[in-house]
Design a protein around this motif. Structure first.
Motif, PDB file in Angstrom:
ATOM      1  N   GLU A   1     -11.237  -5.359   4.633  1.00 18.74           N
ATOM      2  CA  GLU A   1     -12.358  -6.274   4.468  1.00 18.74           C
ATOM      3  C   GLU A   1     -12.546  -6.634   2.994  1.00 18.74           C
ATOM      4  OE1 GLU A   1     -15.083  -4.237   7.992  1.00 18.74           O
ATOM      5  OE2 GLU A   1     -15.241  -3.556   5.914  1.00 18.74           O
ATOM      6  N   THR A   2     -12.854  -7.880   2.741  1.00 14.67           N
ATOM      7  CA  THR A   2     -13.160  -8.308   1.378  1.00 14.67           C
ATOM      8  C   THR A   2     -14.569  -7.848   1.028  1.00 14.67           C
ATOM      9  OG1 THR A   2     -11.721 -10.239   1.524  1.00 14.67           O
ATOM     10  CG2 THR A   2     -13.433 -10.282  -0.159  1.00 14.67           C
ATOM     11  N   VAL A   3     -14.694  -7.159  -0.096  1.00 14.16           N
ATOM     12  CA  VAL A   3     -15.989  -6.638  -0.532  1.00 14.16           C
ATOM     13  C   VAL A   3     -16.215  -7.022  -1.992  1.00 14.16           C
ATOM     14  CG1 VAL A   3     -16.012  -4.701   1.079  1.00 14.16           C
ATOM     15  CG2 VAL A   3     -14.947  -4.422  -1.164  1.00 14.16           C
ATOM     16  N   THR A   4     -17.467  -7.021  -2.384  1.00 16.89           N
ATOM     17  CA  THR A   4     -17.815  -7.297  -3.775  1.00 16.89           C
ATOM     18  C   THR A   4     -18.383  -6.042  -4.416  1.00 16.89           C
ATOM     19  OG1 THR A   4     -20.110  -7.949  -3.348  1.00 16.89           O
ATOM     20  CG2 THR A   4     -18.416  -9.655  -3.080  1.00 16.89           C
ATOM     21  N   ASP A   5     -18.635  -6.132  -5.707  1.00 15.99           N
ATOM     22  CA  ASP A   5     -19.244  -5.003  -6.409  1.00 15.99           C
ATOM     23  C   ASP A   5     -20.598  -4.638  -5.819  1.00 15.99           C
ATOM     24  OD1 ASP A   5     -19.614  -7.690  -7.721  1.00 15.99           O
ATOM     25  OD2 ASP A   5     -21.252  -6.597  -8.685  1.00 15.99           O
ATOM     26  N   LYS A   6     -21.317  -5.632  -5.292  1.00 13.56           N
ATOM     27  CA  LYS A   6     -22.625  -5.359  -4.691  1.00 13.56           C
ATOM     28  C   LYS A   6     -22.490  -4.521  -3.426  1.00 13.56           C
ATOM     29  CE  LYS A   6     -24.946  -7.745  -7.712  1.00 13.56           C
ATOM     30  NZ  LYS A   6     -25.804  -7.058  -8.713  1.00 13.56           N
ATOM     31  N   ASP A   7     -21.406  -4.722  -2.706  1.00 13.24           N
ATOM     32  CA  ASP A   7     -21.168  -3.942  -1.489  1.00 13.24           C
ATOM     33  C   ASP A   7     -20.767  -2.508  -1.809  1.00 13.24           C
ATOM     34  OD1 ASP A   7     -21.474  -6.240   0.223  1.00 13.24           O
ATOM     35  OD2 ASP A   7     -19.454  -6.860  -0.354  1.00 13.24           O
ATOM     36  N   VAL A   8     -20.032  -2.331  -2.897  1.00 15.57           N
ATOM     37  CA  VAL A   8     -19.459  -1.027  -3.231  1.00 15.57           C
ATOM     38  C   VAL A   8     -20.405  -0.162  -4.054  1.00 15.57           C
ATOM     39  CG1 VAL A   8     -17.575   0.125  -4.461  1.00 15.57           C
ATOM     40  CG2 VAL A   8     -17.117  -1.955  -3.143  1.00 15.57           C
ATOM     41  N   ILE A   9     -21.043  -0.783  -5.051  1.00 16.58           N
ATOM     42  CA  ILE A   9     -21.881  -0.009  -5.980  1.00 16.58           C
ATOM     43  C   ILE A   9     -23.328  -0.052  -5.502  1.00 16.58           C
ATOM     44  CG2 ILE A   9     -22.497   0.341  -8.406  1.00 16.58           C
ATOM     45  CD1 ILE A   9     -20.007  -1.308  -9.115  1.00 16.58           C
ATOM     46  N   THR A  10     -23.617   0.712  -4.473  1.00 10.68           N
ATOM     47  CA  THR A  10     -24.973   0.781  -3.927  1.00 10.68           C
ATOM     48  C   THR A  10     -25.738   1.981  -4.479  1.00 10.68           C
ATOM     49  OG1 THR A  10     -24.151   2.009  -2.018  1.00 10.68           O
ATOM     50  CG2 THR A  10     -24.296  -0.392  -1.809  1.00 10.68           C
ATOM     51  N   GLU A  11     -25.027   2.830  -5.209  1.00 13.41           N
ATOM     52  CA  GLU A  11     -25.604   3.950  -5.934  1.00 13.41           C
ATOM     53  C   GLU A  11     -24.713   4.154  -7.162  1.00 13.41           C
ATOM     54  OE1 GLU A  11     -25.455   7.159  -3.113  1.00 13.41           O
ATOM     55  OE2 GLU A  11     -23.344   7.593  -3.502  1.00 13.41           O
ATOM     56  N   PRO A  12     -25.114   4.994  -8.103  1.00  9.90           N
ATOM     57  CA  PRO A  12     -24.254   5.203  -9.270  1.00  9.90           C
ATOM     58  C   PRO A  12     -22.811   5.477  -8.838  1.00  9.90           C
ATOM     59  CG  PRO A  12     -26.331   6.322  -9.594  1.00  9.90           C
ATOM     60  CD  PRO A  12     -26.350   5.800  -8.177  1.00  9.90           C
ATOM     61  N   ALA A  13     -21.858   4.861  -9.543  1.00 13.88           N
ATOM     62  CA  ALA A  13     -20.459   4.969  -9.148  1.00 13.88           C
ATOM     63  C   ALA A  13     -19.585   5.355 -10.335  1.00 13.88           C
ATOM     64  CB  ALA A  13     -19.974   3.644  -8.560  1.00 13.88           C
ATOM     65  N   LEU A  14     -18.601   6.213 -10.073  1.00 14.28           N
ATOM     66  CA  LEU A  14     -17.579   6.551 -11.050  1.00 14.28           C
ATOM     67  C   LEU A  14     -16.320   5.785 -10.657  1.00 14.28           C
ATOM     68  CD1 LEU A  14     -18.020  10.405 -11.549  1.00 14.28           C
ATOM     69  CD2 LEU A  14     -18.511   8.581 -13.189  1.00 14.28           C
ATOM     70  N   ILE A  15     -15.955   4.805 -11.465  1.00 14.17           N
ATOM     71  CA  ILE A  15     -14.860   3.899 -11.137  1.00 14.17           C
ATOM     72  C   ILE A  15     -13.619   4.245 -11.943  1.00 14.17           C
ATOM     73  CG2 ILE A  15     -14.119   1.485 -11.136  1.00 14.17           C
ATOM     74  CD1 ILE A  15     -17.040   0.688 -10.796  1.00 14.17           C
ATOM     75  N   TYR A  16     -12.491   4.337 -11.241  1.00 17.11           N
ATOM     76  CA  TYR A  16     -11.218   4.671 -11.882  1.00 17.11           C
ATOM     77  C   TYR A  16     -10.158   3.681 -11.426  1.00 17.11           C
ATOM     78  CZ  TYR A  16      -7.214   7.443 -13.468  1.00 17.11           C
ATOM     79  OH  TYR A  16      -6.074   7.879 -14.109  1.00 17.11           O
ATOM     80  N   PHE A  17      -9.381   3.167 -12.383  1.00 11.93           N
ATOM     81  CA  PHE A  17      -8.287   2.244 -12.080  1.00 11.93           C
ATOM     82  C   PHE A  17      -6.961   2.999 -12.147  1.00 11.93           C
ATOM     83  CE2 PHE A  17     -11.724  -0.453 -13.346  1.00 11.93           C
ATOM     84  CZ  PHE A  17     -11.533  -1.679 -12.709  1.00 11.93           C
TER      85      PHE A  17
ATOM     86  N   VAL B   1     -15.031   5.859  -6.942  1.00 10.33           N
ATOM     87  CA  VAL B   1     -14.335   4.629  -6.533  1.00 10.33           C
ATOM     88  C   VAL B   1     -12.945   4.602  -7.168  1.00 10.33           C
ATOM     89  CG1 VAL B   1     -14.382   2.109  -6.559  1.00 10.33           C
ATOM     90  CG2 VAL B   1     -16.525   3.387  -6.343  1.00 10.33           C
ATOM     91  N   PHE B   2     -11.937   4.281  -6.371  1.00  8.10           N
ATOM     92  CA  PHE B   2     -10.563   4.157  -6.852  1.00  8.10           C
ATOM     93  C   PHE B   2     -10.115   2.722  -6.663  1.00  8.10           C
ATOM     94  CE2 PHE B   2      -6.012   4.014  -5.806  1.00  8.10           C
ATOM     95  CZ  PHE B   2      -5.460   4.570  -6.947  1.00  8.10           C
ATOM     96  N   ILE B   3      -9.776   2.039  -7.762  1.00 13.45           N
ATOM     97  CA  ILE B   3      -9.310   0.652  -7.698  1.00 13.45           C
ATOM     98  C   ILE B   3      -7.841   0.612  -8.083  1.00 13.45           C
ATOM     99  CG2 ILE B   3      -9.562  -1.688  -8.619  1.00 13.45           C
ATOM    100  CD1 ILE B   3     -12.495  -1.113  -9.125  1.00 13.45           C
ATOM    101  N   SER B   4      -7.000   0.132  -7.196  1.00 11.09           N
ATOM    102  CA  SER B   4      -5.570   0.067  -7.469  1.00 11.09           C
ATOM    103  C   SER B   4      -5.237  -1.053  -8.454  1.00 11.09           C
ATOM    104  CB  SER B   4      -4.789  -0.165  -6.181  1.00 11.09           C
ATOM    105  OG  SER B   4      -3.421  -0.420  -6.475  1.00 11.09           O
ATOM    106  N   ILE B   5      -4.299  -0.760  -9.357  1.00 12.17           N
ATOM    107  CA  ILE B   5      -3.781  -1.789 -10.250  1.00 12.17           C
ATOM    108  C   ILE B   5      -2.310  -2.055  -9.894  1.00 12.17           C
ATOM    109  CG2 ILE B   5      -5.353  -1.692 -12.201  1.00 12.17           C
ATOM    110  CD1 ILE B   5      -2.226   0.440 -12.074  1.00 12.17           C
TER     111      ILE B   5
END
Length: 205
Positions: free
Chosen positions: A58-74, A107-111
């Motif tokens: 599903e296509t999601v945006t930052d608003k969908d994912v970051i609904t509470e504090p998030a630790l984001i890693y690429f 959160v894990f974001i693939s590069i």
């Protein structure tokens, strides 16, 4: 093994270079409520909207994912050592924070969109933490998210079209749903040290 060691060393070197760059580009940061928290740099122009694809396709945006504090890693799922270690550390910090009464999403974001399908990032994230969100996307979507967070990555497809390595920065970014990017953390921190620093931001906010 030698390739993995060189990949880890390269990632660490890139991390250091980008860290210096951040502080040179944004002199004096941080200068707000998070100034007392190590790693704070919310005065910097980092983070922002993104559109990616989750493990369900599903296509999601930052608003969908970051609904509470998030630790984001690429990172990327084929990463031989750095990414698994860093994401496990992030999940450990999230668990420690949960014991202290703080809800944070890893959160894990693939590069590496060429190989990291929604299923691949879902399996990678799920094997580390049931709470971790795995995201991928088209090359354009991934590039836009990377640029928003000022990260670096370069795939060495010329070495091997199937089993290539990807150089990438290794910071973890704390992003808050109300105010956006709050700070970044180096990979040298332990899970407990990271939890302590994230808690500083949450208490200050």
């Amino acid at each position: 093994m030698r390739t993995a060691i060189w990949a880890g060393a390269a990632a660490a070197a890139i991390c250091g270079v980008i860290g210096v760059t951040l502080w040179k580009v944004y002199p004096g940061a941080p200068s707000d409520a998070f100034a007392e928290c190590a790693g704070g740099a919310s005065g910097a122009s980092i983070g922002g909207p993104f559109e990616l694809v989750n493990a369900s396709g599903e296509t999601v945006t930052d608003k969908d994912v970051i609904t509470e504090p998030a630790l984001i890693y690429f990172g990327y799922t084929f990463c031989p050592d750095v990414c698994p270690l860093d994401t496990v550390r992030n999940a450990e910090a999230v668990d420690i924070l949960a014991e202290r009464g703080y809800a944070v999403t890893p959160v894990f974001i693939s590069i590496d969109p060429a190989r990291d399908t929604p299923e691949a990032v879902g399996d990678f994230a799920g094997n580390i933490s049931e709470k971790m969100v795995g995201l991928t996307g088209s090359p354009e979507q991934v590039d836009a998210a990377s640029k928003a967070y000022r990260t670096y990555y370069k795939a060495h497809t010329e070495d091997d079209p199937d089993y290539y390595l990807v150089d990438h920065s290794t910071f973890t970014y704390l992003t808050l749903p109300e105010t956006g990017f709050a700070g970044f953390f180096k990979r040298e921190l332990t899970g407990e040290q990271l939890a302590d620093r994230v808690q500083c931001f949450l208490d200050a906010g």
